[in-house]
Write an enzyme that holds these catalytic residues in place. Sequence first.
Site, PDB file in Angstrom:
ATOM      1  N   CYS A 131      -0.468   4.080   2.267  1.00  0.00           N
ATOM      2  CA  CYS A 131      -0.229   3.896   3.702  1.00  0.00           C
ATOM      3  C   CYS A 131       1.252   4.077   4.050  1.00  0.00           C
ATOM      4  CB  CYS A 131      -0.628   2.489   4.161  1.00  0.00           C
ATOM      5  SG  CYS A 131      -2.087   1.840   3.384  1.00  0.00           S
ATOM      6  N   ASP A 132       2.138   3.493   3.249  1.00  0.00           N
ATOM      7  CA  ASP A 132       3.544   3.394   3.662  1.00  0.00           C
ATOM      8  C   ASP A 132       4.498   4.304   2.881  1.00  0.00           C
ATOM      9  OD1 ASP A 132       2.742   1.460   5.462  1.00  0.00           O
ATOM     10  OD2 ASP A 132       3.007  -0.158   4.025  1.00  0.00           O
ATOM     11  N   CYS A 174       0.824  -1.207   0.000  1.00  0.00           N
ATOM     12  CA  CYS A 174       0.000   0.000   0.000  1.00  0.00           C
ATOM     13  C   CYS A 174       0.861   1.261   0.000  1.00  0.00           C
ATOM     14  CB  CYS A 174      -0.932  -0.019   1.221  1.00  0.00           C
ATOM     15  SG  CYS A 174      -1.924   1.472   1.355  1.00  0.00           S
TER      16      CYS A 174
END
Length: 307
Positions: free
Chosen positions: A133-134, A130
């Site tokens: 997200c990261d 992701c």
Amino acid sequence: MYDIVVIGAGAAGLTAAIYGERAGMNVVVFEKMGVGGQILLTQDVENYPGFPAISGPELMERFEAHAKKFGVEIRYEEVGEVKRQDTHYRIVTDEGEYDTIAVVIATGSQPKKLHVDGEQKLIGRGVSYCAVCDGPFFKDREVAVIGGGDAAIKEAIYLTQIVKKIIVIHRRDKLRAEKILQDQAFKNPKISFIWNHVVDHVDGEDKFEGITIKDANDPTKKQKLDVAGVFVYIGHIPNTKFIDIVKKTSGGLIITDDCVHTSAKGIFAAGDCRVTCLRQIATCVGDGALAAFNAGEYVERFKSSHT
Ligand code: NAP
């Protein structure tokens, strides 16, 4: 007894719930994590009509608010089984059992893993599925993206806003992604490509230390890439293990007809968990509407023959 149980609160499930509720059905949605599904992992949605530029999370907030406005009940429980009863179905969750006349399965899919050494133990420490997200953990560093489909190329383009450089590694010499995404990626100076290569293993014991790739045509030819992280976008696996009373492909996709009926009467499948030729928010929404409409007809027939 519910009229319709919807399993999964992504785009397909929430659409089915909105259509079902508006048609006067008693609907409940079961969701094991949070409302939104896979779209939450997409930063920029540009192909959902009416919303030329919106983030995935914001779009799904609107879906949720829309569903709640019409009184849709969402229960945060994981469905473990759908059991056939004499005349209806029983939904077994981690918190209870619920009876329903019709079922809409809209459980979506989850990212496919590479299944190479080092991947599992370094998830969250350099291995990610992701970018939204990261990505920020890799600010101004160099990362690899694995895959050649829409997701890999779209997320590589997204990462150019954060990281210094992206190397896309693809197992063939042509991308599968749609042309508009390919064109954007090819002209972005931060993105480079390594063709005809796959990941051999992820390096490092407790700490991510890059990846080693190998030539897809000659696996003895290996090279180490000193990247700070790797983002894997090689497709998805349907979340359908919990249901064994409908026909599925060997890969677990639920088989439906054009009106999203499954092989079990009264059970419908919508969105990424079913066999379909396109997986987009727009197609999930279409599936959700079809599922609710046909489930509604099934419920009406059921009620008139059981009174
Ligand atoms: P996908 O289209 O199935 O692409 C997967 C990619 O990963 C392919 O390029 C495939 O290579 C490669 N791959 C598969 N297994 C691999 C392995 N073990 N090792 C290395 N490479 C591997 O999956 P996706 O990109 O996740 O997209 C899924 C669906 O969502 C598609 O229908 C897509 O159109 C849609 N989507 C759309 C957008 C959008 O903005 N329009 C964004 C994201 C997703 P090959 O090409 O050689 O098969």
